[in-house]
Write a protein that holds these residues in place. Structure first.
Motif, mmCIF file in Angstrom:
data_model
loop_
_atom_site.group_PDB
_atom_site.id
_atom_site.type_symbol
_atom_site.label_atom_id
_atom_site.label_comp_id
_atom_site.label_asym_id
_atom_site.label_seq_id
_atom_site.Cartn_x
_atom_site.Cartn_y
_atom_site.Cartn_z
ATOM 1 N N MET A 17 0.824 -1.209 0.000
ATOM 2 C CA MET A 17 0.000 0.000 0.000
ATOM 3 C C MET A 17 0.865 1.269 0.000
ATOM 4 O O MET A 17 0.516 2.274 -0.600
ATOM 5 C CB MET A 17 -0.908 -0.022 1.235
ATOM 6 N N HIS A 18 2.012 1.205 0.677
ATOM 7 C CA HIS A 18 2.834 2.403 0.822
ATOM 8 C C HIS A 18 4.059 2.435 -0.089
ATOM 9 O O HIS A 18 4.927 3.290 0.060
ATOM 10 C CB HIS A 18 3.266 2.558 2.290
ATOM 11 N N GLY A 19 4.164 1.490 -1.004
ATOM 12 C CA GLY A 19 5.259 1.507 -1.966
ATOM 13 C C GLY A 19 6.570 0.988 -1.407
ATOM 14 O O GLY A 19 7.642 1.303 -1.929
ATOM 15 N N PRO A 157 4.141 10.115 0.803
ATOM 16 C CA PRO A 157 4.474 8.695 0.582
ATOM 17 C C PRO A 157 4.978 8.449 -0.839
ATOM 18 O O PRO A 157 4.695 9.244 -1.739
ATOM 19 C CB PRO A 157 3.139 7.976 0.827
ATOM 20 N N HIS A 158 5.721 7.359 -1.021
ATOM 21 C CA HIS A 158 6.217 7.027 -2.361
ATOM 22 C C HIS A 158 5.071 6.797 -3.324
ATOM 23 O O HIS A 158 5.187 7.018 -4.513
ATOM 24 C CB HIS A 158 7.087 5.767 -2.301
ATOM 25 N N LYS A 159 3.991 6.308 -2.733
ATOM 26 C CA LYS A 159 2.850 5.934 -3.564
ATOM 27 C C LYS A 159 1.595 6.215 -2.761
ATOM 28 O O LYS A 159 1.571 5.947 -1.551
ATOM 29 C CB LYS A 159 2.999 4.427 -3.829
ATOM 30 N N ALA A 165 -1.215 6.748 -6.954
ATOM 31 C CA ALA A 165 -0.484 7.808 -7.667
ATOM 32 C C ALA A 165 0.938 7.937 -7.118
ATOM 33 O O ALA A 165 1.197 7.631 -5.948
ATOM 34 C CB ALA A 165 -1.225 9.135 -7.525
ATOM 35 N N LYS A 166 1.863 8.394 -7.956
ATOM 36 C CA LYS A 166 3.264 8.528 -7.550
ATOM 37 C C LYS A 166 3.445 9.697 -6.578
ATOM 38 O O LYS A 166 2.618 10.603 -6.500
ATOM 39 C CB LYS A 166 4.130 8.757 -8.785
ATOM 40 N N GLU A 168 5.198 12.257 -6.782
ATOM 41 C CA GLU A 168 5.189 13.572 -7.430
ATOM 42 C C GLU A 168 3.789 14.182 -7.490
ATOM 43 O O GLU A 168 3.631 15.385 -7.702
ATOM 44 C CB GLU A 168 5.740 13.472 -8.862
ATOM 45 N N MET A 169 2.787 13.348 -7.320
ATOM 46 C CA MET A 169 1.409 13.847 -7.410
ATOM 47 C C MET A 169 0.917 14.427 -6.085
ATOM 48 O O MET A 169 -0.239 14.822 -5.970
ATOM 49 C CB MET A 169 0.468 12.716 -7.866
ATOM 50 N N PHE A 170 1.808 14.475 -5.071
ATOM 51 C CA PHE A 170 1.412 15.049 -3.783
ATOM 52 C C PHE A 170 1.838 16.510 -3.694
ATOM 53 O O PHE A 170 2.914 16.887 -4.150
ATOM 54 C CB PHE A 170 2.056 14.265 -2.630
ATOM 55 N N SER A 171 0.987 17.304 -3.070
ATOM 56 C CA SER A 171 1.306 18.708 -2.802
ATOM 57 C C SER A 171 1.142 18.969 -1.314
ATOM 58 O O SER A 171 0.300 18.347 -0.655
ATOM 59 C CB SER A 171 0.359 19.622 -3.562
ATOM 60 N N GLU A 172 1.936 19.906 -0.820
ATOM 61 C CA GLU A 172 1.822 20.250 0.598
ATOM 62 C C GLU A 172 0.599 21.152 0.803
ATOM 63 O O GLU A 172 0.314 22.017 -0.024
ATOM 64 C CB GLU A 172 3.089 20.974 1.067
ATOM 65 N N ILE A 173 -0.085 20.926 1.905
ATOM 66 C CA ILE A 173 -1.208 21.801 2.251
ATOM 67 C C ILE A 173 -0.657 22.862 3.197
ATOM 68 O O ILE A 173 -0.159 22.543 4.280
ATOM 69 C CB ILE A 173 -2.341 21.020 2.960
ATOM 70 N N LEU A 174 -0.715 24.086 2.778
ATOM 71 C CA LEU A 174 -0.218 25.172 3.623
ATOM 72 C C LEU A 174 -1.396 25.722 4.421
ATOM 73 O O LEU A 174 -2.367 26.210 3.850
ATOM 74 C CB LEU A 174 0.426 26.253 2.757
ATOM 75 N N LEU A 175 -1.293 25.573 5.732
ATOM 76 C CA LEU A 175 -2.407 25.969 6.587
ATOM 77 C C LEU A 175 -2.265 27.422 7.009
ATOM 78 O O LEU A 175 -1.265 27.804 7.600
ATOM 79 C CB LEU A 175 -2.467 25.084 7.838
ATOM 80 N N GLY A 176 -3.263 28.217 6.721
ATOM 81 C CA GLY A 176 -3.286 29.599 7.209
ATOM 82 C C GLY A 176 -3.888 29.612 8.598
ATOM 83 O O GLY A 176 -4.986 29.127 8.809
#
Lengths: 182, 94
Positions: A17-19, A157-159, A165-166, A168-176
């Protein structure tokens, strides 16, 4: 009682599950799985076989396999502390598992020596996890841009465990946090 | 404290190993010492009493070690943490 086969299947499913992959050395792998089984029998949960547990769930929660330190350890060293989980490079025989430094904070390591053990008075109810300062941890929120899965860890995660999804498809959530002071 | 002695032909050093009974790195270190043929003693910390665990903690910290296993103390002077084959061989002059 949990069987060795079940412990292995659970680890295999989590690795997939986690690559990650499980330790390719079958003898080492068997030893680690037996340790996890033993801990599940004596503590009621599969705490890391290479760390001294207190037998009190709240104090040991961070070392229940897969432990809180697995992801950054595999990321940095290629394998986790007990070497159950490895990256693809080790899995394919291009690198070897190695003993790695302990990432668990010293105060957490100390608590096993000061607790009364599983038979002592129960701990007060768990408090919600609170990160007291940004410098205490590098944990961040990440989201999968494909399916929306959200996780809280140092690196994505790697996956994606949900859609595959790989990384690279993750983005950081910037919390205001400004709303808190308004 | 229940120290378990493992016989070996090399008895030049006093070797004490603190281990966790379920730890694979500890198991590999025990096997490595056996293969070297050195005599040593070990304590499985997770199976020790709370009182003994406290003594073990003090012993390790007195030598500047971290509370992680395996920890090997040679001649009550040299402390080695982890499954470090080369360090162990060097400390034992092998």
């Amino acid at each position: 009682m949990t069987t060795l086969k079940e412990v292995r299947q659970r680890a295999e499913a989590d690795a997939k599950m986690h690559g990650y992959a499980l330790n390719p050395d079958e003898e080492m792998l068997q030893g680690i799985l037996k340790g996890l089984k033993r801990n599940e029998e004596r503590y009621g949960y599969p705490s890391c076989p290479c760390r001294l547990a207190t037998g009190q769930l709240e104090k040991d929660r961070d070392i229940i396999c897969p432990c809180d330190y697995r992801d950054p350890d595999v990321e940095e060293y290629g394998n986790c502390y007990c070497a159950l989980y490895v990256n693809q490079e080790i899995s394919e025989g291009k690198a070897e598992v190695q003993p790695i430094p302990e990432r668990r904070p010293p105060q957490k390591l100390e608590q096993a020596y000061t607790s009364g053990g599983p038979d002592s008075a129960p701990e007060p109810a768990a408090k919600p996890a609170v990160v007291s300062s940004a410098s205490e941890t590098n944990l961040k929120f990440w989201f999968c841009k494909v399916c929306g899965y959200v996780c809280f860890r140092e690196e994505p995660p790697h996956k994606c465990p949900i859609c595959g999804a790989k990384q690279e498809m993750f983005s950081e959530i910037l919390l205001g946090m400004n709303w808190m002071t308004r | 404290m229940n120290r378990i002695k493992v016989e070996g032909k090399h008895k030049d050093h006093q070797i004490l190993m603190y281990a966790i009974s379920t730890c694979n790195w500890c198991r590999m270190t025990k096997q490595f010492l056996r293969d070297l043929g050195v005599e040593y003693e070990y304590v499985d910390v997770d199976l020790a009493s709370k009182g003994d665990q406290e003594l073990i903690k003090q012993h390790i910290q007195r030598h500047g070690g971290d509370l992680r296993y395996p920890t090997i103390i040679i001649d009550d002077k040299i402390l080695i943490t982890g499954f470090r084959k080369e360090q162990i061989k060097e400390a034992l002059g092998l």
